[in-house]
Structures are given as structure tokens and as C-alpha cells.
Design a protein around this motif. Structure first.
Motif, PDB file in Angstrom:
ATOM      1  N   SER B 138       1.332  -1.156  -0.547  1.00 35.46           N
ATOM      2  CA  SER B 138       0.063   0.448   0.090  1.00 35.46           C
ATOM      3  C   SER B 138       0.851   1.403  -0.102  1.00 35.46           C
ATOM      4  O   SER B 138       2.164   1.248   0.249  1.00 35.46           O
ATOM      5  CB  SER B 138      -0.941   0.163   1.357  1.00 35.46           C
ATOM      6  N   GLU B 254      -6.066   1.201  -9.836  1.00 35.38           N
ATOM      7  CA  GLU B 254      -5.637   0.923  -8.846  1.00 35.38           C
ATOM      8  C   GLU B 254      -5.438   1.397  -8.193  1.00 35.38           C
ATOM      9  O   GLU B 254      -4.700   1.883  -6.810  1.00 35.38           O
ATOM     10  CB  GLU B 254      -4.433   0.782  -9.661  1.00 35.38           C
ATOM     11  N   LYS B 256      -6.031   4.203  -6.857  1.00 34.70           N
ATOM     12  CA  LYS B 256      -7.505   4.759  -5.577  1.00 34.70           C
ATOM     13  C   LYS B 256      -7.527   3.581  -4.518  1.00 34.70           C
ATOM     14  O   LYS B 256      -8.211   4.334  -3.499  1.00 34.70           O
ATOM     15  CB  LYS B 256      -8.550   4.812  -6.902  1.00 34.70           C
ATOM     16  N   THR B 257      -7.443   2.578  -5.559  1.00 41.05           N
ATOM     17  CA  THR B 257      -7.670   1.900  -4.021  1.00 41.05           C
ATOM     18  C   THR B 257      -6.874   1.698  -3.212  1.00 41.05           C
ATOM     19  O   THR B 257      -6.885   1.355  -1.925  1.00 41.05           O
ATOM     20  CB  THR B 257      -7.905   0.053  -4.614  1.00 41.05           C
ATOM     21  N   GLU B 261      -2.462  -4.050  -6.416  1.00 36.12           N
ATOM     22  CA  GLU B 261      -3.043  -6.206  -6.298  1.00 36.12           C
ATOM     23  C   GLU B 261      -2.864  -6.785  -7.488  1.00 36.12           C
ATOM     24  O   GLU B 261      -2.693  -5.752  -8.399  1.00 36.12           O
ATOM     25  CB  GLU B 261      -4.991  -5.961  -5.841  1.00 36.12           C
ATOM     26  N   TYR B 264      -4.539  -6.327 -11.106  1.00 37.91           N
ATOM     27  CA  TYR B 264      -4.576  -4.590 -11.270  1.00 37.91           C
ATOM     28  C   TYR B 264      -3.436  -4.637 -13.125  1.00 37.91           C
ATOM     29  O   TYR B 264      -3.560  -4.508 -13.307  1.00 37.91           O
ATOM     30  CB  TYR B 264      -4.688  -3.558 -10.907  1.00 37.91           C
TER      31      TYR B 264
END
Lengths: 124, 705
Positions: B138, B254, B256-257, B261, B264
Motif C-alpha cells: 500500500s 489501482e 484509487k484503491t 493487487e 490490477y
């Protein structure tokens, strides 16, 4: 002597009868009328032993006057009947042809009856 | 996925040049309007002990580091795969500290964050058992750091560098960055503060701009294609733009999340192959190159790279594919330089620019340059290829519009010239047509005049044939008129003599004869009169008016005229005339001159036919028959002969004008054609012919009853 007049015009008979009424009345002339060449030949047969003078028109339907002349001259050799041809116009060609066929005389229409009378009286 | 690599690359380079700090003392102003990396005064130790979170624990023996990426100080990894590492750092607050602090953790791995021995946040799952580790990749996990005023706090991080299932070989260097700011900052709408990593923020902002441009190009070229399907290149380019939009969209989604992952990464990997292939296809089509081994080879490589997404991240493979496409792009452009200089120059320029950019970027990544802002322009580097296609298409269509416009002007000019020529030609033609029409009218008038003359000639010719007949026919009545009048004259003399004698019977008889003679004279005078009238009638132009006429008489008259006419010309000719008149006919409404002419013509022909036969065969007996007959429908006048008949070939033509079998000069060839017209057009009747070889011919005039 019988004179056989051959013409397709019926009034020829009346004309001759009137023109020669005196002669007919006096029985100087006797006329027989035929209205075609064929009829004339039939009459000729009937009058076989009578002296016949034929006056014939040339232009006739069926047997023409020249044919009739030819036939008569060929068929009646002894004695040959006298044939005078009458036509509406006296052109030389017809005249020569008629003479060649043995026509004895040639008259043109309109007929000069005084001339014809003289000739007929002389001949008969 | 190149973007992430670059972000990482940039971040890594930043760590090298980062400023070393002492113990962080936070006041109210320290974190105003900025994010700060917690990078200095960290201690670390590999291994795992929960007591290491305790502030009282003495970590003086631990290794000191100062780095933005805690797991990679001085470009060397501390914790390898599944290795747990503890990081500790002292944070002080002064008396002015009043604003709450938030942290952002940017990591690849799993971590637990402790403050003063107390667990405040878990990111993934840290475990000494590799099977239990749950990794989080992240770049934005923001949470509150509950610090107290004027106090020293211990921040401890339990971190494990672990890998995910797919792709197998990616981000082996687990990383963890920790940033801090005041809570006040992230509650604002200032994007610089909301997004903690500056480089990422600028990168994505530019990505939005590029996405906007690409979407615009997609819509534009899609409609260009929809409204003009013949230009397929617009469709191809619209598809390229769509695929490119999807690619950018997937990256932004991707982002935005906030988490990396695999799904994506894989989708982006697919699109990262498809859109350059589509762009390359456009280039092939633009330069009219055959889709050959090169293209299919590159496509095959693309497919292999997509499949390799399970092993290696598209962050790397996308890079390789980008280079291949760029090389092919430059190759095609160079090959097409001769055929399309401008197009080739546009693409070569773009390709070279692209190449220079990526060379600089790579050198930067490798540490040869320090250009932290270079990453901002990566999205623009992406768009160079599609943009160059759009520019070329714009140039191409503009150029073509211009040439079309010129062509149109030329065509318009030519059209005008042609129009003017046509107009002139039209005038000339009209003039010619007028002249020709006038000539034709003249010809028509001449023809009409000639026709009238011919008709008159035909009349005169037949009149000539009649002349002899007429002479005969007139001579006969004249003979009677003359002789009966002469006889009558004599009879009157005789009558006078008889009157003198007093023989009244004889007088009466003679007067009856005279009367009869006068009738005969009258009759034959009329007969001559009729012949002359008939002749005049025959030679006169037809009045065209129908009048009740005795057909039998008419037929008979003409029969006789014709017969005598022919006899006059040809003494040897003779024929048997048979008339067969139906007396019930009465008077029929006809134009007598015209119908007389027809009857005369047929009779003359019949005579001619039998005469011809007679010439050859002396024994032949010519017969011409004229008949009339009345039936319910028709009044029929027939003229028949027993001549040779008419041959079939001749029969077809006998009613044609100027057709004649007579020797030159003897027939006009108009007799039967005129007769046909008179019967059919003038009297609505029919003129028929029946003929049998060697037996004869019969003509039938059928007049409606």
C-alpha cells in the motif's frame, strides 16, 4: 342477200332498221343482228347456204371483230363471205390488220349511212 | 506498471540524498502544511521479541540508521524474505504541541506499529510462520498517532518482508516508509496535503490530463470513423485510443484503491500489450505496410509477456515491450521516409523524443542523474506515440481536405467550362436542329409535292391507259346520236310526205319512231356525258367526300374503259369479261373517284396478268371477272383473273409503294399501294388478295356495310 351486223351495242339493231327502213320495207336489204362474235358464228352456221355480207364491229368483249373476221375467212373459203369491218376509230393499225385478215372493206364510226347504203346496194 | 517502478526508483534516489536529522522534536509548527518522512534516528534489530516495543527496553546495542525506507538504509536490505525486523525511534513533543499527528505508512510487507509499547495499528499480519504472513502493498494507510504534549514517545515497528503469491518475482526488497503530518493538513482539500507522496501525486495528476486527452481523441476519431466508414484508419486509431484509455483507467483505478493487487497488475499488463500493438497497427496502415512477420512476431512476444505476468510484474515486462514497439515504430518510419517524408519525420521525431526521454529516465534510475521531477512527465511520454498518430492523421486529413478543396475548385472550374462548352454546343445544336428541321420541312414539302406529282402521274398514267377506251366509248354513243338524229330528220321528211298523202296511220307510226329515236339520242348523249364526267372525275383530285354511289355501275364503267383502253393499245389482246353483280347492293357511301381508281387499278392489273400469260400461251383463254356481293358485314367487290398468279415473295410486297413487276416505264409501282390506302384509310375497309400459282389471282375490296 342477208347482211349480218355484229356489234355489242344493242341499239345498232334499231339504228340499222331505221336507217334502212325503206330498203327493208322494199326487201332490198335483209339484216340479221348478232351482239357478239360467238353469236355471229352461230348465225353463220344457220345461214350456211345463204349469201352473207358481214358488217362487224372490231371492239367487242369476248371474241373481237378481228377474230371473227379471221375465223370466217378461214372457215368459209367457198364462197368467201364479204366482211366489212366497223370500228369506233379508223387507225391505220386496225385497218392494216383487218385487211391482212381478209376484210373486204373498212368503215369507221360514226357510220356514214348514205355511204354504207351505196356500198351495200352496190354489193347486193 | 512502469509508473510504480519509477516512483520507487525516484523514492530510492531521494533516500540517497536525504537530509540527516537528530531526534525529532515536534512542535505545533513542525508539520504545518507538509508531510515529513520519519527517516532519522532509527535503531533496528533483526529477530522477534514483543518486549522490543517497550519504551524501557535498552536498544543502545541496536544498529543506528537514518533512511526513508527503513528496510533499505544505504541501499542495502535489512530483512530478507519472511525475516522479521524491529525498528525503534524516539519522538519528542514540546510544550507548544497541540495539533494531533497522523502517520502514513507506505509499505510492501506486513507491519505492526507500537507507541510506547502499545499496539496502535496492524498493517497485514506479522508472523514468524511464513504461511501466516499477510502482505500489504500500500502507498496510503493514514492513521492517528496519539502523542502527548511535552513528552518523549517511543515509536516501534515490527516489520516482516514477505512476498505475495503472484507475480512470483516482484518487489523482493520489502519496503516501509513512514510519513507524518498534522491532522489538520489531511482534513483540507489541498491535494498536495491529502496525498502524502508528492511524486505520486504529480504523476497521477498528469495521468488524469493524459487520460482526458486520450478519451477526447477516442471520441473524436470514433465519430470520424462512424460518419465516414471508408477511412478505416480513424476506426483503428479510435480503438487504439480506447485501449489506451483503458490502460490509463486501470492504473488510476489501482491508484484509487491505495493498494497494489495482482488482478490490477495483470489487467494493466494485458492492456500494456494491446494498446501499443493497436498503435503499431495504425502505423502499418498509415504507411501501407503489409502486416507481416515483424508484426506477428511482436504480437507473439506480447502474448508471452502477458502470460509471464504470473511470474514477473508487468512493471518490468511492460518496459521491455515498450522498447520493442518503439524500435519497430522507428524502423517502419525510416522505411517509409521516401514515400511519405512528413509522416516519417513526425513519427521519427516522436520516436527519438520518446527514446531520449526513456534513456534519461533510465540513467536517472540508475543514479546517473538526479531529476526527481522527471516522473511527472512519464504520462506525457506515454502519450507521445498516440499523439503523434493523431497529429499525423490531422495533418493527413488536413492535407487531403486541402487537396480535395483544390480538386473541387478545379472540378468546379472544369464544370463551369464544360457548362459553358455544353451551353455553346447546345446553342449550336439547337441552331443545327433548327436548320435541319427547316431542311427536313423543306424536304417534307418537296416529298409531299413529289408525292402529289406521283399520284397525279399515276392518275395520268391510268388515264392514258383509258384514253383509247374512252375514245371508243364516246364514239359509240356519238355514232348513235349522229345517226339517230339524221334518221329522225329523214323520218320527219317522210312524215311530212305522209301527211301530205293524208296517211295518218303512217304518220303516227313515224312519229313513234322519231320519239324512240329522240329517246335514244338522249340516252346516248347522257352516256357520252357520263363518260366525259367520269374521265374528268378520274383526273381531278379526290374531293374526299363520300357520296352514295352505285358500285355496280362504277365497276362496269371502269371494266369497259379498261378493257377498251387495253384493246386500243394492243390489238391482239382479248379477254372474256364476266360480270357478276349483286343487284341488292344499292348505293354505297364511298368516294367515287377514289374507289373507281382502285377498281380500275385492279382491273388493269388483271388484264395485264392475263395478257402476259397469253403472250406465252396462244391457246390460253383470258378471263377477267368482276363481281360484287353484299353480306351482313361487308360489301365485297372482287376482281379476279385466270393469269399466272402472284409468286409468294412478290405477294408480300405488292402493297408497298413503288413496287412493280412491270418493265421500267410501264408501271409507277404506286397503283396497289394507293389502292390499299384508299380502301383501308379512306374507307375503313380491307384489301385482300388470294392467288394460286398458274390459276390466277383475285383481289377483294371489303367495305363495311
Amino acid at each position: 342477200m342477208k347482211i349480218l351486223v355484229v356489234d355489242d351495242e344493242q341499239d345498232v339493231k334499231v339504228l340499222f332498221q331505221q336507217r334502212f327502213r325503206k330498203e327493208i320495207r322494199k326487201e332490198e336489204l335483209e339484216f340479221v343482228f348478232a351482239f357478239s362474235g360467238e353469236e355471229a358464228l352461230n348465225l353463220m352456221k344457220a345461214m350456211e347456204h345463204e349469201a352473207v355480207l358481214i358488217l362487224s364491229d372490231i371492239n367487242m368483249p369476248g371474241m373481237s371483230g378481228l377474230e371473227l373476221l379471221d375465223t370466217i375467212k378461214k372457215n368459209y373459203v367457198k364462197p368467201p363471205p364479204m366482211v366489212m369491218m366497223i370500228t369506233a376509230y379508223g387507225d391505220d393499225e386496225n385497218r392494216t390488220m383487218a385487211k391482212n385478215l381478209g376484210a373486204d372493206d373498212f368503215l369507221t364510226k360514226p357510220l356514214d349511212f348514205s355511204l354504207l347504203k351505196d356500198k351495200l346496194i352496190t354489193l347486193t | 506498471m512502469k509508473h510504480i517502478l519509477y516512483i520507487i526508483g525516484f523514492l530510492l534516489s531521494l533516500t540517497v540524498f536525504s537530509q540527516q536529522e537528530k531526534v525529532l522534536t515536534i512542535s505545533d509548527t513542525t508539520l504545518v502544511n507538509r508531510w515529513a518522512y520519519l527517516e532519522s534516528n532509527w535503531s533496528y534489530k533483526k529477530g522477534d521479541n514483543i518486549n522490543w516495543s517497550d519504551p524501557k527496553f535498552d536498544d543502545s546495542s541496536w544498529t543506528k540508521i537514518s533512511s526513508k525506507n527503513l528496510n533499505k538504509p544505504n541501499n542495502k536490505i535489512i530483512g530478507g524474505d519472511n525475516e522479521i525486523v524491529w525498528f525503534r525511534k524516539l519522538i519528542k513533543t514540546d510544550s507548544t504541541f497541540n495539533n494531533p499527528i497522523v502517520l502514513n505508512v507506505y509499505q510492501a510487507g506486513a507491519s505492526e506499529i507500537y507507541l510506547d509499547g502499545k499496539l496502535i495499528r496492524t498493517l497485514g499480519k506479522v508472523s514468524s510462520n511464513p504461511e501466516e504472513i499477510e502482505t500489504i502493498f500500500s502507498w496510503k494507510i493514514v492513521f492517528h498517532l496519539p502523542l502527548e504534549k511535552n513528552k518523549a514517545h517511543l515509536l516501534a515497528v515490527r516489520f516482516v518482508n514477505s512476498q505475495r503469491k503472484y507475480p512470483k518475482y516482484f518487489m523482493n526488497d520489502g519496503h516501509i516508509y513512514i510519513q507524518a503530518t498534522s491532522i489538520h493538513n489531511i482534513l483540507t482539500t489541498d491535494p498536495r496535503l491529502v496525498t502524502p507522496i508528492k511524486e505520486t501525486r504529480n504523476y497521477y495528476n498528469n495521468l488524469y490530463i493524459v487520460l482526458g486527452i486520450v478519451l477526447f481523441m477516442f471520441v473524436l476519431f470514433l465519430f470520424l470513423y462512424i460518419f465516414f466508414k471508408r477511412e478505416k484508419i480513424n476506426g483503428y486509431f479510435a480503438l487504439t485510443s480506447l485501449l489506451y484509455s483503458c490502460f490509463l483507467g486501470a492504473i488510476l483505478l489501482e491508484y484509487k484503491t491505495n493498494f497494489y493487487e495482482f488482478k490490477y497488475d495483470f489487467i494493466i499488463g494485458i492492456l500494456n500489450v494491446l494498446y501499443p500493438l493497436a498503435a503499431l497497427y495504425c502505423i502499418y496502415k498509415i504507411f501501407n505496410k503489409r502486416i507481416g512477420y515483424f508484426y506477428w512476431g511482436i504480437t507473439a512476444i506480447g502474448i508471452l509477456l502477458i502470460l509471464s505476468g504470473f511470474l514477473v510484474s508487468s512493471v518490468y515486462t511492460g518496459h521491455i515491450f515498450g522498447v520493442i514497439i518503439l524500435v519497430e515504430f522507428l524502423r517502419i518510419s525510416s522505411l517509409s521516409y521516401k514515400s511519405d517524408k512528413i509522416g516519417a519525420l513526425i513519427f521519427l521525431l516522436t520516436g527519438v523524443l520518446n527514446l531520449i526521454f526513456w534513456i534519461i529516465a533510465t540513467l536517472h534510475q540508475l543514479g546517473y542523474f538526479d531529476l526527481p521531477q522527471l516522473i511527472y512527465y512519464v504520462p506525457f511520454a506515454y502519450i507521445l506515440l498516440p499523439l503523434s498518430i493523431a497529429i499525423y492523421l490531422g495533418y493527413f486529413f488536413g492535407n487531403r481536405s486541402q487537396s480535395l478543396r483544390l480538386n473541387l475548385e478545379r472540378v468546379q472550374k472544369l464544370s463551369k467550362e464544360k457548362e459553358s462548352i455544353l451551353s455553346e454546343q447546345k446553342d449550336t445544336l439547337e441552331q443545327q436542329v433548327k436548320e435541319r428541321t427547316s431542311e427536313l420541312n423543306q424536304s417534307l414539302d418537296d416529298l409531299k409535292a413529289t408525292q402529289s406529282q406521283l399520284i397525279q402521274s399515276e392518275k395520268m398514267a391510268s388515264l392514258g391507259e383509258l384514253t383509247a377506251g374512252i375514245a371508243h366509248e364516246i364514239q359509240n354513243p356519238l355514232n348513235f346520236v349522229n345517226n339517230f338524229s339524221e334518221v329522225s330528220n329523214e323520218l320527219i321528211d317522210e312524215m311530212n310526205e305522209e301527211l301530205d298523202k293524208g296517211d295518218l296511220e303512217e304518220v303516227k307510226a313515224i312519229s313513234l319512231d322519231i320519239k324512240q329515236n329522240l329517246e335514244k339520242i338522249n340516252h346516248h348523249g347522257k352516256r357520252a356525258d357520263n363518260i366525259v364526267k367520269g374521265m374528268l372525275q378520274h383526273s381531278r383530285s379526290s374531293s374526299g367526300t363520300k357520296e352514295p354511289t352505285d358500285i355496280n355501275t362504277l365497276a362496269d364503267e371502269y371494266l369497259r374503259l379498261a378493257y377498251h383502253g387495253l384493246r386500243a393499245k394492243d390489238k391482239s389482246f382479248n379477254a372474256e369479261l364476266i360480270t357478276n353483280f349483286d343487284e341488292s347492293i344499292g348505293k354505297v357511301n364511298i368516294v367515287p373517284q377514289d374507289m373507281g381508281r382502285v377498281i380500275l387499278n385492279l382491273i388493269t392489273n388483271a388484264f395485264y396478268a392475263v395478257n402476259e400469260k397469253k403472250q406465252r400461251d396462244v391457246s390460253f383463254k383470258p378471263i377477267v371477272t368482276v363481281s360484287t356481293k353484299k353480306s351482313d358485314e361487308y360489301i365485297t367487290i372482287s376482281v379476279s383473273d385466270n393469269g399466272d398468279g402472284i409468286p409468294e415473295k412478290v405477294k408480300e410486297k405488292i402493297f408497298q409503294p413503288f413496287f412493280t413487276t412491270k418493265p421500267t416505264g410501264q408501271g409507277t409501282g404506286l397503283g396497289l399501294s394507293m389502292s390499299y390506302d384508299i380502301v383501308t384509310k379512306g374507307h375503313d375497309g380491307k384489301l385482300k388478295v388470294e392467288t394460286t400459282k398458274n390459276k390466277g389471282t383475285a383481289f377483294f375490296i371489303e367495305l363495311p356495310n
